[in-house]
Structures are given as structure tokens and as C-alpha cells.
Design an enzyme around this catalytic site. Structure first.
Site, PDB file in Angstrom:
ATOM      1  N   LYS A 165       0.930  -1.107  -0.167  1.00  0.00           N
ATOM      2  CA  LYS A 165       0.012   0.014   0.194  1.00  0.00           C
ATOM      3  C   LYS A 165       0.867   1.128   0.003  1.00  0.00           C
ATOM      4  CE  LYS A 165      -3.828  -2.408   2.381  1.00  0.00           C
ATOM      5  NZ  LYS A 165      -4.826  -2.276   3.606  1.00  0.00           N
ATOM      6  N   TYR A 217     -12.324  -2.635  -3.433  1.00  0.00           N
ATOM      7  CA  TYR A 217     -12.811  -2.704  -2.259  1.00  0.00           C
ATOM      8  C   TYR A 217     -14.711  -2.775  -2.205  1.00  0.00           C
ATOM      9  CZ  TYR A 217      -8.335  -2.431   0.136  1.00  0.00           C
ATOM     10  OH  TYR A 217      -6.975  -2.634   0.508  1.00  0.00           O
ATOM     11  N   ASN A 265      -1.900   0.111   7.252  1.00  0.00           N
ATOM     12  CA  ASN A 265      -1.394  -1.459   7.542  1.00  0.00           C
ATOM     13  C   ASN A 265      -0.683  -2.089   6.525  1.00  0.00           C
ATOM     14  OD1 ASN A 265      -3.735  -1.764   5.936  1.00  0.00           O
ATOM     15  ND2 ASN A 265      -4.717  -3.260   7.300  1.00  0.00           N
ATOM     16  N   HIS A 283      -1.721  -5.339   1.270  1.00  0.00           N
ATOM     17  CA  HIS A 283      -2.990  -6.128   0.976  1.00  0.00           C
ATOM     18  C   HIS A 283      -2.802  -7.390   0.439  1.00  0.00           C
ATOM     19  CE1 HIS A 283      -7.073  -7.069  -0.607  1.00  0.00           C
ATOM     20  NE2 HIS A 283      -6.517  -7.715  -1.655  1.00  0.00           N
ATOM     21  N   GLU A 320      -9.602 -10.017  -8.132  1.00  0.00           N
ATOM     22  CA  GLU A 320      -8.500  -8.904  -7.942  1.00  0.00           C
ATOM     23  C   GLU A 320      -7.381  -9.014  -9.053  1.00  0.00           C
ATOM     24  OE1 GLU A 320      -7.562  -9.249  -3.725  1.00  0.00           O
ATOM     25  OE2 GLU A 320      -9.517  -8.683  -3.064  1.00  0.00           O
TER      26      GLU A 320
END
Ligand code: ADP
Length: 169
Positions: free
Chosen positions: A29, A69, A132, A135, A146
Site C-alpha cells: 500500500k 474494495y 497497515n 493487501h 482482484e
């Protein structure tokens, strides 16, 4: 060409792409890219023994992120999440190997870094759920969706894995 046929085969026959051929979608990310963690993340999956199939640096559009998402669109943090994921480039990757979806989730650690065990990526490198670092697809089905969303079939490379003999019985 062979990759295109394999992608078509996997699409037509959902059981295909399992076993050693299983694939997952991972993304470092924007915070992970900014904090120079790309090499560390790649190293962990590479030294585990998984096979890198595709990798690119992407500035994701809002449209792509909303689609990625989509399941979380009703959650209160959704717009913050879209803004965070679009705040800089991400490194999108496809990795392949036995049980790669499940094992990758274990290597990544719990969604909230406060719950992630030491030794996992989130356990070792971050503090808050909103930053975080990485992914990873949560199921084989999500991985298929995805991968198709982030990559064109020809971007997924087929290459002979010389280490496979030493990794699998
Ligand atoms: P995971 O990324 O572990 O599969 P989820 O699919 O539940 O977890 O959530 C997707 C992402 O949304 C998380 O990785 C995190 O970046 C963000 N997120 C999840 N829960 C929260 C929250 N309570 N507050 C802010 N961001 C969150």
C-alpha cells in the site's frame, strides 16, 4: 499465449489454478511504498518460496479502488480507505504456489496491526489499521477477481521455476 490459455482455462474451470498453480493478489500500500518496505515485502514472499508472476508500480484510480474494495462500501471507513489507497503509488503483485492465498494471509498478519503477531508483516512494520502496509486476497475467489481487476492477462508471466523441484515433494 500459454498464459492466455491458462487464464481462459482457469476461468472456465474454477478448480483449475489450485494446488501449485494457485495465485494470489498482493499490494504494498502507499504507506509501505513511502516507508521503503517494498523490498522487505518481496523478500518475505520470495524467500518463502512462492513464485512471482507479475509486479508493477501503479497509481490506482478512484474507480479501480472502489471496485477493489466494493464489499466494504457500506463501512464507515470506506471513503478514508479509498483516499489512503489513492494517496500514492502501490506495488501490485501476483504470487503463485501451493496454498498461496491462505499462507500469504498468515505471512501478512491480522488486519489490525495491534493484533498481528510478531514475525508477520503487519506485526513487524505497522501500528494502526488505517496504515497497515499491505493487501492480500482473502480467498481464491477474491484472488481471481482482484488479479483480473489489476492485471491484463498478458502481464502475468509464465516462466520455468527451477526451484520448484526443491520446494515441492
Ligand atoms: P484485510 O486487508 O486484512 O483483508 P479488510 O478486508 O477487513 O481487511 O479491510 C480492508 C482494509 O480496510 C484493511 O486492510 C485496512 O486498510 C482498512 N480497514 C479495515 N478496518 C478498518 C478500520 N476500522 N478503520 C480504518 N481502516 C480499516
Amino acid at each position: 499465449m500459454i498464459c492466455l490459455l491458462l487464464a481462459l482455462f482457469a476461468h472456465l474451470f474454477p478448480a483449475a489454478g489450485s494446488g501449485v498453480q494457485e495465485r494470489t493478489f498482493l499490494a504494498v500500500k502507499p504507506d509501505g511504498v513511502q516507508r521503503r518496505l517494498v523490498g522487505e515485502v518481496v523478500r518475505r514472499f520470495e524467500t518463502k518460496g512462492f513464485k512471482l508472476v507479475a509486479l508493477k508500480l501503479v497509481q490506482a484510480s478512484e474507480e479501480l479502488l472502489r471496485e477493489h474494495y466494493a464489499e466494504l462500501r457500506e463501512r464507515p471507513f470506506f471513503s478514508r480507505l479509498i483516499k489512503y489507497m489513492g494517496s500514492g503509488p502501490v506495488v501490485a503483485m501476483v504470487w503463485q504456489g501451493l496454498d498461496v492465498v491462505r499462507v500469504s494471509r498468515a505471512l501478512i498478519g491480522a488486519t489490525d496491526p495491534a493484533d498481528a503477531l510478531p514475525g508477520t508483516i503487519r506485526g513487524d512494520f505497522c501500528i494502526e489499521v488505517g496504515k497497515n502496509v499491505i493487501h492480500g486476497s482473502d480467498s481464491v475467489e477474491s484472488a481471481r477477481r482482484e488479479i483480473a481487476l489489476w492485471f491484463r492477462p498478458e502481464e502475468l508471466l509464465c516462466w520455468e521455476d527451477g526451484a520448484e523441484h526443491w520446494l515441492y515433494e
